[in-house]
Design a protein around this motif. Sequence first.
Motif, mmCIF file in Angstrom:
data_model
loop_
_atom_site.group_PDB
_atom_site.id
_atom_site.type_symbol
_atom_site.label_atom_id
_atom_site.label_comp_id
_atom_site.label_asym_id
_atom_site.label_seq_id
_atom_site.Cartn_x
_atom_site.Cartn_y
_atom_site.Cartn_z
ATOM 1 N N VAL A 19 0.824 -1.206 0.000
ATOM 2 C CA VAL A 19 0.000 0.000 0.000
ATOM 3 C C VAL A 19 0.856 1.252 0.000
ATOM 4 O O VAL A 19 0.566 2.233 -0.666
ATOM 5 N N CYS A 20 1.910 1.268 0.801
ATOM 6 C CA CYS A 20 2.731 2.470 0.943
ATOM 7 C C CYS A 20 3.824 2.563 -0.116
ATOM 8 O O CYS A 20 4.534 3.560 -0.181
ATOM 9 N N ALA A 98 1.436 7.815 6.091
ATOM 10 C CA ALA A 98 1.831 7.803 4.682
ATOM 11 C C ALA A 98 1.864 9.206 4.078
ATOM 12 O O ALA A 98 2.745 9.518 3.264
ATOM 13 N N GLU A 99 0.901 10.067 4.472
ATOM 14 C CA GLU A 99 0.904 11.431 3.930
ATOM 15 C C GLU A 99 2.150 12.199 4.371
ATOM 16 O O GLU A 99 2.736 12.956 3.593
ATOM 17 N N THR A 100 2.562 12.008 5.612
ATOM 18 C CA THR A 100 3.781 12.672 6.088
ATOM 19 C C THR A 100 5.016 12.102 5.394
ATOM 20 O O THR A 100 5.944 12.836 5.064
ATOM 21 N N ILE A 113 7.899 5.145 9.051
ATOM 22 C CA ILE A 113 6.606 5.178 9.733
ATOM 23 C C ILE A 113 6.612 4.107 10.821
ATOM 24 O O ILE A 113 6.782 2.921 10.542
ATOM 25 N N LEU A 114 6.447 4.542 12.063
ATOM 26 C CA LEU A 114 6.497 3.619 13.194
ATOM 27 C C LEU A 114 5.105 3.078 13.493
ATOM 28 O O LEU A 114 4.181 3.825 13.795
ATOM 29 N N LYS A 115 4.964 1.790 13.384
ATOM 30 C CA LYS A 115 3.747 1.105 13.827
ATOM 31 C C LYS A 115 4.021 0.643 15.260
ATOM 32 O O LYS A 115 4.579 -0.426 15.502
#
Length: 288
Positions: A19-20, A98-100, A113-115
Amino acid sequence: MNKTIQIFSLLFINLIAVVCQAQTVIPLYNGEIPPGSEILTRGETARRDENGDIITIRNVSMPTLTVVRPEEDKKNGTALIICPGGGFQGLAFQHEGAETAKWCIEKGITAFILKYRLMPFPYPELDRAEQSQRDSIFIPFVRLAAADGLEAIKYVRSHASEFGIDPAKIGIVGYSAGGTVTGSVARTYTPESRPDFVVPVYAYCGAILGDRVPEDAPPMFLAWATDDPIAKGNPGLYEQWRDTGKSVEMHCFYSGGHGFSVVKQNKPSDQWPTLFEEWMINQGFLNK
């Protein structure tokens, strides 16, 4: 945690990568179940929009970093770990993650991106609690999430050469509950996990860990809107950095609400990414 949950988590990691359009998805803690996750026994789930994009992730027990890299000719050596918000019960993965990351790669910044780990959802005790009691419910889970933030910084720094990153230009940004994680990282790091700059954005400050500003506290940039009651603790965080002589800058917009991320909404808060970019240039984390 049973094998089914672990398998689902691994499958979901692959889904996020698609997705990303990220180059790499990295399980933290070498993919092992981190200490404290024993209480997180519900399977990870996601809500998607009509296009199939992931909107919200819930019940995270296996933290990961999703790496989104700029083109090689744009890469400038700066890294930014992104902590989406979601009230500690979810992650606004698309809107704030994702936008950032897209904004970052436009500026030549390598995004991670930290999950991070979340409290179980639903959590009936939270629904029944008075507002004044909620922080005490959040704190045990903030400890897990903050540990993931610290581990993320350690990982990125120890693998900086692999990502083409300057190990002295690693920042962390967090929105809302992700701002709680970012603020907690800023007050509880070790030498190995110290961020080079911290960016709480409309942070929820009531559950930030740590009771003091470290002697070598990193520079901080804050942004929030006055019509956002969830972020009303931001001036106090600013004052802590200012009163101890640390580098800090805060931008307070009269309109913007909660959850503006980097997405334009024709409000004064739309200015904050530009102001943040200018701040990074002035601090030496970006080139003009």
